[in-house]
Design a protein around this motif. Sequence first.
Motif, PDB file in Angstrom:
ATOM      1  N   ARG A   1      44.362  -4.663  19.580  1.00  0.00           N
ATOM      2  CA  ARG A   1      45.348  -5.606  20.103  1.00  0.00           C
ATOM      3  C   ARG A   1      45.470  -6.836  19.221  1.00  0.00           C
ATOM      4  O   ARG A   1      46.355  -7.656  19.418  1.00  0.00           O
ATOM      5  CB  ARG A   1      44.959  -6.031  21.526  1.00  0.00           C
ATOM      6  CG  ARG A   1      44.953  -4.899  22.530  1.00  0.00           C
ATOM      7  CD  ARG A   1      46.344  -4.402  22.835  1.00  0.00           C
ATOM      8  NE  ARG A   1      47.143  -5.424  23.486  1.00  0.00           N
ATOM      9  CZ  ARG A   1      47.210  -5.591  24.800  1.00  0.00           C
ATOM     10  NH1 ARG A   1      46.503  -4.823  25.593  1.00  0.00           N
ATOM     11  NH2 ARG A   1      47.964  -6.524  25.312  1.00  0.00           N
TER      12      ARG A   1
ATOM     13  N   PHE B   1      41.095 -11.108  14.310  1.00  0.00           N
ATOM     14  CA  PHE B   1      41.032 -12.559  14.167  1.00  0.00           C
ATOM     15  C   PHE B   1      40.023 -12.935  13.086  1.00  0.00           C
ATOM     16  O   PHE B   1      38.937 -12.357  13.005  1.00  0.00           O
ATOM     17  CB  PHE B   1      40.600 -13.203  15.488  1.00  0.00           C
ATOM     18  CG  PHE B   1      41.456 -12.822  16.649  1.00  0.00           C
ATOM     19  CD1 PHE B   1      41.254 -11.625  17.323  1.00  0.00           C
ATOM     20  CD2 PHE B   1      42.470 -13.657  17.081  1.00  0.00           C
ATOM     21  CE1 PHE B   1      42.048 -11.262  18.396  1.00  0.00           C
ATOM     22  CE2 PHE B   1      43.269 -13.304  18.158  1.00  0.00           C
ATOM     23  CZ  PHE B   1      43.065 -12.107  18.814  1.00  0.00           C
TER      24      PHE B   1
ATOM     25  N   TYR C   1      37.854 -16.320  11.621  1.00  0.00           N
ATOM     26  CA  TYR C   1      37.410 -17.673  11.908  1.00  0.00           C
ATOM     27  C   TYR C   1      36.551 -18.169  10.756  1.00  0.00           C
ATOM     28  O   TYR C   1      35.880 -17.392  10.085  1.00  0.00           O
ATOM     29  CB  TYR C   1      36.552 -17.713  13.183  1.00  0.00           C
ATOM     30  CG  TYR C   1      37.316 -17.553  14.465  1.00  0.00           C
ATOM     31  CD1 TYR C   1      37.630 -16.296  14.961  1.00  0.00           C
ATOM     32  CD2 TYR C   1      37.720 -18.670  15.195  1.00  0.00           C
ATOM     33  CE1 TYR C   1      38.329 -16.152  16.139  1.00  0.00           C
ATOM     34  CE2 TYR C   1      38.417 -18.538  16.380  1.00  0.00           C
ATOM     35  CZ  TYR C   1      38.719 -17.275  16.847  1.00  0.00           C
ATOM     36  OH  TYR C   1      39.406 -17.142  18.023  1.00  0.00           O
TER      37      TYR C   1
ATOM     38  N   PHE D   1      39.561 -21.395  14.139  1.00  0.00           N
ATOM     39  CA  PHE D   1      40.505 -20.288  13.966  1.00  0.00           C
ATOM     40  C   PHE D   1      41.251 -20.384  12.641  1.00  0.00           C
ATOM     41  O   PHE D   1      41.699 -21.462  12.235  1.00  0.00           O
ATOM     42  CB  PHE D   1      41.497 -20.300  15.123  1.00  0.00           C
ATOM     43  CG  PHE D   1      42.634 -19.333  14.965  1.00  0.00           C
ATOM     44  CD1 PHE D   1      43.892 -19.780  14.590  1.00  0.00           C
ATOM     45  CD2 PHE D   1      42.437 -17.981  15.180  1.00  0.00           C
ATOM     46  CE1 PHE D   1      44.937 -18.904  14.434  1.00  0.00           C
ATOM     47  CE2 PHE D   1      43.476 -17.083  15.024  1.00  0.00           C
ATOM     48  CZ  PHE D   1      44.734 -17.544  14.655  1.00  0.00           C
TER      49      PHE D   1
ATOM     50  N   LEU E   1      33.905 -15.376  10.031  1.00  0.00           N
ATOM     51  CA  LEU E   1      33.710 -14.403  11.107  1.00  0.00           C
ATOM     52  C   LEU E   1      34.995 -13.627  11.360  1.00  0.00           C
ATOM     53  O   LEU E   1      36.092 -14.193  11.324  1.00  0.00           O
ATOM     54  CB  LEU E   1      33.309 -15.120  12.397  1.00  0.00           C
ATOM     55  CG  LEU E   1      31.988 -15.884  12.373  1.00  0.00           C
ATOM     56  CD1 LEU E   1      31.891 -16.800  13.589  1.00  0.00           C
ATOM     57  CD2 LEU E   1      30.810 -14.933  12.352  1.00  0.00           C
TER      58      LEU E   1
ATOM     59  N   ALA F   1      40.248  -7.596  19.211  1.00  0.00           N
ATOM     60  CA  ALA F   1      40.576  -7.449  20.622  1.00  0.00           C
ATOM     61  C   ALA F   1      40.973  -6.004  20.865  1.00  0.00           C
ATOM     62  O   ALA F   1      41.755  -5.433  20.097  1.00  0.00           O
ATOM     63  CB  ALA F   1      41.728  -8.383  20.993  1.00  0.00           C
TER      64      ALA F   1
ATOM     65  N   LEU G   1      36.654 -10.694  22.985  1.00  0.00           N
ATOM     66  CA  LEU G   1      36.667 -10.355  21.565  1.00  0.00           C
ATOM     67  C   LEU G   1      35.286  -9.879  21.113  1.00  0.00           C
ATOM     68  O   LEU G   1      34.267 -10.370  21.570  1.00  0.00           O
ATOM     69  CB  LEU G   1      37.066 -11.562  20.725  1.00  0.00           C
ATOM     70  CG  LEU G   1      38.455 -12.151  20.908  1.00  0.00           C
ATOM     71  CD1 LEU G   1      38.740 -13.139  19.786  1.00  0.00           C
ATOM     72  CD2 LEU G   1      39.516 -11.082  20.989  1.00  0.00           C
TER      73      LEU G   1
ATOM     74  N   PHE H   1      32.837  -9.616  17.943  1.00  0.00           N
ATOM     75  CA  PHE H   1      32.644 -10.287  16.657  1.00  0.00           C
ATOM     76  C   PHE H   1      31.740  -9.494  15.728  1.00  0.00           C
ATOM     77  O   PHE H   1      30.810  -8.816  16.169  1.00  0.00           O
ATOM     78  CB  PHE H   1      32.013 -11.664  16.871  1.00  0.00           C
ATOM     79  CG  PHE H   1      32.988 -12.723  17.286  1.00  0.00           C
ATOM     80  CD1 PHE H   1      33.353 -12.856  18.618  1.00  0.00           C
ATOM     81  CD2 PHE H   1      33.547 -13.564  16.353  1.00  0.00           C
ATOM     82  CE1 PHE H   1      34.264 -13.823  19.007  1.00  0.00           C
ATOM     83  CE2 PHE H   1      34.457 -14.537  16.730  1.00  0.00           C
ATOM     84  CZ  PHE H   1      34.815 -14.665  18.062  1.00  0.00           C
ATOM     85  N   GLY H   2      32.003  -9.605  14.416  1.00  0.00           N
ATOM     86  CA  GLY H   2      31.061  -9.150  13.412  1.00  0.00           C
ATOM     87  C   GLY H   2      30.007 -10.210  13.183  1.00  0.00           C
ATOM     88  O   GLY H   2      30.058 -11.298  13.771  1.00  0.00           O
TER      89      GLY H   2
END
Lengths: 112, 110
Positions: B31, B34, B36, B46, B87, B91, B98, B100-101
Amino acid sequence: DGGITQSPKYLFRKEGQNVTLSCEQNLNHDAMYWYRQDPGQGLRLIYYSQIVNDFQKGDIAEGYSVSREKKESFPLTVTSAQKNPTAFYLCASSFRTDEKLFFGSGTQLSVL
Amino acid sequence: EDQVTQSPEALRLQEGESSSLNCSYTVSGLRGLFWYRQDPGKGPEFLFTLYSAGEEKEKERLKATLTKKESFLHITAPKPEDSATYLCAVANQAGTALIFGKGTTLSVSS
Protein backbone atom coordinates in the motif's frame (compact mmCIF):
# COMPACT_ATOMS: atom_id res chain seq x y z
CA ASP A 1 2.54 24.36 15.97
CA GLY A 2 1.07 20.92 15.30
CA GLY A 3 3.13 17.98 16.42
CA ILE A 4 3.66 14.99 18.62
CA THR A 5 5.19 15.39 22.08
CA GLN A 6 6.88 12.71 24.13
CA SER A 7 7.93 13.10 27.75
CA PRO A 8 10.15 12.73 29.58
CA LYS A 9 13.23 12.72 27.33
CA TYR A 10 15.14 10.55 29.82
CA LEU A 11 13.66 8.12 32.35
CA PHE A 12 15.19 5.80 34.90
CA ARG A 13 13.47 2.72 36.28
CA LYS A 14 14.25 0.89 39.48
CA GLU A 15 13.92 -2.87 39.80
CA GLY A 16 10.27 -3.93 40.15
CA GLN A 17 8.93 -0.51 39.28
CA ASN A 18 6.32 0.39 36.67
CA VAL A 19 6.98 3.55 34.67
CA THR A 20 4.75 5.45 32.23
CA LEU A 21 5.88 7.24 29.08
CA SER A 22 3.71 10.06 27.82
CA CYS A 23 2.72 10.72 24.21
CA GLU A 24 0.43 13.56 23.09
CA GLN A 25 -0.45 14.72 19.56
CA ASN A 26 -2.41 17.70 18.25
CA LEU A 27 -2.44 16.62 14.60
CA ASN A 28 -5.98 15.20 14.80
CA HIS A 29 -4.61 11.80 13.86
CA ASP A 30 -6.73 8.71 14.50
CA ALA A 31 -3.87 6.20 14.73
CA MET A 32 -1.06 6.18 17.29
CA TYR A 33 1.86 3.82 17.81
CA TRP A 34 4.66 2.84 20.16
CA TYR A 35 7.95 1.50 18.83
CA ARG A 36 11.02 0.31 20.67
CA GLN A 37 14.47 0.88 19.19
CA ASP A 38 17.60 -0.99 20.29
CA PRO A 39 21.00 -0.46 18.69
CA GLY A 40 21.16 -2.33 15.38
CA GLN A 41 17.56 -3.58 15.71
CA GLY A 42 15.56 -0.99 13.83
CA LEU A 43 12.05 -0.15 15.05
CA ARG A 44 9.96 -2.88 16.65
CA LEU A 45 6.23 -2.37 17.19
CA ILE A 46 4.95 -2.61 20.76
CA TYR A 47 1.29 -1.50 20.47
CA TYR A 48 -0.83 0.57 18.14
CA SER A 49 -4.28 2.08 18.24
CA GLN A 50 -6.50 2.97 15.30
CA ILE A 51 -9.29 4.55 17.30
CA VAL A 52 -10.12 5.67 20.83
CA ASN A 53 -10.69 2.84 23.33
CA ASP A 54 -9.17 0.24 21.01
CA PHE A 55 -5.59 -0.98 20.55
CA GLN A 56 -3.70 -3.97 19.13
CA LYS A 57 -0.57 -5.77 20.24
CA GLY A 58 2.52 -5.49 18.12
CA ASP A 59 5.44 -7.88 17.85
CA ILE A 60 6.87 -7.26 21.34
CA ALA A 61 3.88 -6.37 23.57
CA GLU A 62 4.84 -8.58 26.52
CA GLY A 63 5.71 -6.53 29.59
CA TYR A 64 4.01 -3.37 28.27
CA SER A 65 0.51 -1.91 28.56
CA VAL A 66 -1.28 1.02 26.91
CA SER A 67 -4.54 2.96 27.05
CA ARG A 68 -6.31 5.20 24.55
CA GLU A 69 -8.95 7.15 26.44
CA LYS A 70 -8.54 10.30 24.36
CA LYS A 71 -7.73 10.78 20.69
CA GLU A 72 -4.76 12.98 21.56
CA SER A 73 -3.08 10.72 24.10
CA PHE A 74 -1.51 7.23 24.02
CA PRO A 75 0.56 6.56 27.18
CA LEU A 76 2.80 3.50 27.43
CA THR A 77 3.46 1.73 30.74
CA VAL A 78 6.58 -0.37 31.05
CA THR A 79 5.74 -2.90 33.73
CA SER A 80 8.04 -4.82 36.06
CA ALA A 81 7.39 -7.88 33.87
CA GLN A 82 9.56 -6.31 31.16
CA LYS A 83 12.96 -7.65 32.18
CA ASN A 84 15.04 -5.76 29.65
CA PRO A 85 13.43 -2.31 29.34
CA THR A 86 16.54 -0.29 28.48
CA ALA A 87 15.87 1.16 25.01
CA PHE A 88 14.85 4.24 23.04
CA TYR A 89 11.05 4.48 22.84
CA LEU A 90 9.35 6.25 19.96
CA CYS A 91 5.74 7.34 19.71
CA ALA A 92 4.17 8.09 16.34
CA SER A 93 0.82 9.04 14.85
CA SER A 94 -0.91 9.06 11.46
CA PHE A 95 -4.36 9.56 9.93
CA ARG A 96 -4.50 5.90 8.83
CA THR A 97 -2.24 2.89 9.34
CA ASP A 98 -1.17 2.87 5.67
CA GLU A 99 -0.08 6.51 5.67
CA LYS A 100 3.17 8.18 6.71
CA LEU A 101 3.94 8.36 10.39
CA PHE A 102 4.89 11.48 12.33
CA PHE A 103 7.30 10.70 15.16
CA GLY A 104 7.98 12.25 18.52
CA SER A 105 11.50 12.98 19.72
CA GLY A 106 11.73 9.80 21.80
CA THR A 107 12.25 8.74 25.41
CA GLN A 108 15.44 6.99 26.52
CA LEU A 109 14.62 4.55 29.31
CA SER A 110 17.39 3.12 31.45
CA VAL A 111 17.43 0.77 34.43
CA LEU A 112 19.10 1.86 37.68
CA GLU B 1 5.12 -13.03 6.64
CA ASP B 2 5.69 -9.41 5.66
CA GLN B 3 9.36 -8.46 5.84
CA VAL B 4 11.70 -5.57 5.07
CA THR B 5 15.46 -6.02 4.65
CA GLN B 6 17.85 -3.10 4.26
CA SER B 7 21.41 -3.27 2.98
CA PRO B 8 24.13 -2.52 3.68
CA GLU B 9 23.87 -2.15 7.46
CA ALA B 10 26.53 0.56 7.38
CA LEU B 11 28.04 2.61 4.58
CA ARG B 12 30.99 4.97 4.68
CA LEU B 13 31.43 7.48 1.85
CA GLN B 14 33.74 10.31 1.03
CA GLU B 15 32.11 13.66 0.38
CA GLY B 16 30.97 13.71 -3.25
CA GLU B 17 31.03 9.91 -3.63
CA SER B 18 27.56 8.88 -4.86
CA SER B 19 26.00 5.56 -3.80
CA SER B 20 22.71 3.74 -3.22
CA LEU B 21 20.95 2.15 -0.26
CA ASN B 22 18.73 -0.87 -0.82
CA CYS B 23 15.39 -1.85 0.72
CA SER B 24 14.03 -5.27 -0.26
CA TYR B 25 10.52 -6.16 0.78
CA THR B 26 8.07 -9.04 0.91
CA VAL B 27 4.56 -7.83 1.61
CA SER B 28 1.01 -8.96 1.02
CA GLY B 29 -0.31 -6.16 -1.16
CA LEU B 30 1.95 -3.11 -1.00
CA ARG B 31 0.00 0.00 0.00
CA GLY B 32 3.06 2.24 0.20
CA LEU B 33 6.82 2.27 0.82
CA PHE B 34 8.26 4.95 3.08
CA TRP B 35 11.78 6.33 3.59
CA TYR B 36 12.81 8.10 6.78
CA ARG B 37 16.00 9.75 8.00
CA GLN B 38 16.98 9.44 11.68
CA ASP B 39 19.68 11.40 13.47
CA PRO B 40 21.16 9.98 16.71
CA GLY B 41 18.88 10.41 19.71
CA LYS B 42 16.02 11.83 17.64
CA GLY B 43 12.80 10.59 16.09
CA PRO B 44 12.74 9.60 12.40
CA GLU B 45 11.98 12.33 9.88
CA PHE B 46 9.84 11.54 6.84
CA LEU B 47 11.50 11.72 3.42
CA PHE B 48 9.38 9.99 0.74
CA THR B 49 6.38 7.77 0.03
CA LEU B 50 6.31 5.57 -3.08
CA TYR B 51 3.17 3.72 -4.15
CA SER B 52 3.80 1.83 -7.38
CA ALA B 53 6.62 0.25 -9.36
CA GLY B 54 8.41 2.76 -11.57
CA GLU B 55 7.67 5.70 -9.31
CA GLU B 56 10.53 8.05 -8.42
CA LYS B 57 10.79 10.98 -6.01
CA GLU B 58 13.60 13.47 -5.41
CA LYS B 59 14.61 15.85 -2.67
CA GLU B 60 17.90 17.72 -2.88
CA ARG B 61 20.65 15.05 -3.14
CA LEU B 62 18.26 12.14 -2.50
CA LYS B 63 16.26 10.17 -5.05
CA ALA B 64 14.03 7.22 -4.19
CA THR B 65 12.92 4.60 -6.71
CA LEU B 66 10.60 1.60 -6.47
CA THR B 67 10.32 -1.78 -8.23
CA LYS B 68 8.02 -4.70 -7.43
CA LYS B 69 10.58 -6.20 -5.05
CA GLU B 70 12.79 -3.38 -3.80
CA SER B 71 13.42 0.31 -3.40
CA PHE B 72 16.64 2.26 -3.75
CA LEU B 73 17.63 5.50 -2.10
CA HIS B 74 20.24 7.11 -4.31
CA ILE B 75 22.50 9.73 -2.76
CA THR B 76 24.23 11.99 -5.25
CA ALA B 77 27.39 13.88 -4.21
CA PRO B 78 26.72 13.44 -0.47
CA LYS B 79 27.84 15.95 2.14
CA PRO B 80 28.77 15.28 5.79
CA GLU B 81 25.34 16.56 6.87
CA ASP B 82 23.76 13.61 5.04
CA SER B 83 25.23 11.33 7.70
CA ALA B 84 22.32 9.59 9.47
CA THR B 85 20.46 6.30 9.67
CA TYR B 86 18.02 5.78 6.79
CA LEU B 87 14.96 3.65 7.52
CA CYS B 88 12.63 1.96 5.07
CA ALA B 89 9.07 0.85 5.94
CA VAL B 90 6.13 -0.71 4.12
CA ALA B 91 2.36 -0.62 4.52
CA ASN B 92 0.43 -3.80 3.71
CA GLN B 93 -3.11 -4.34 2.50
CA ALA B 94 -4.20 -5.71 5.90
CA GLY B 95 -3.96 -2.19 7.31
CA THR B 96 -1.67 -3.07 10.20
CA ALA B 97 1.08 -0.73 11.38
CA LEU B 98 4.06 0.02 9.14
CA ILE B 99 6.78 -2.63 9.07
CA PHE B 100 10.29 -1.21 9.38
CA GLY B 101 13.67 -2.50 8.27
CA LYS B 102 16.70 -2.27 10.55
CA GLY B 103 18.11 0.72 8.70
CA THR B 104 21.35 1.70 6.97
CA THR B 105 23.74 3.96 8.87
CA LEU B 106 25.46 6.33 6.47
CA SER B 107 28.66 8.18 7.37
CA VAL B 108 29.99 10.83 5.00
CA SER B 109 33.44 12.23 5.67
CA SER B 110 34.95 15.38 4.23
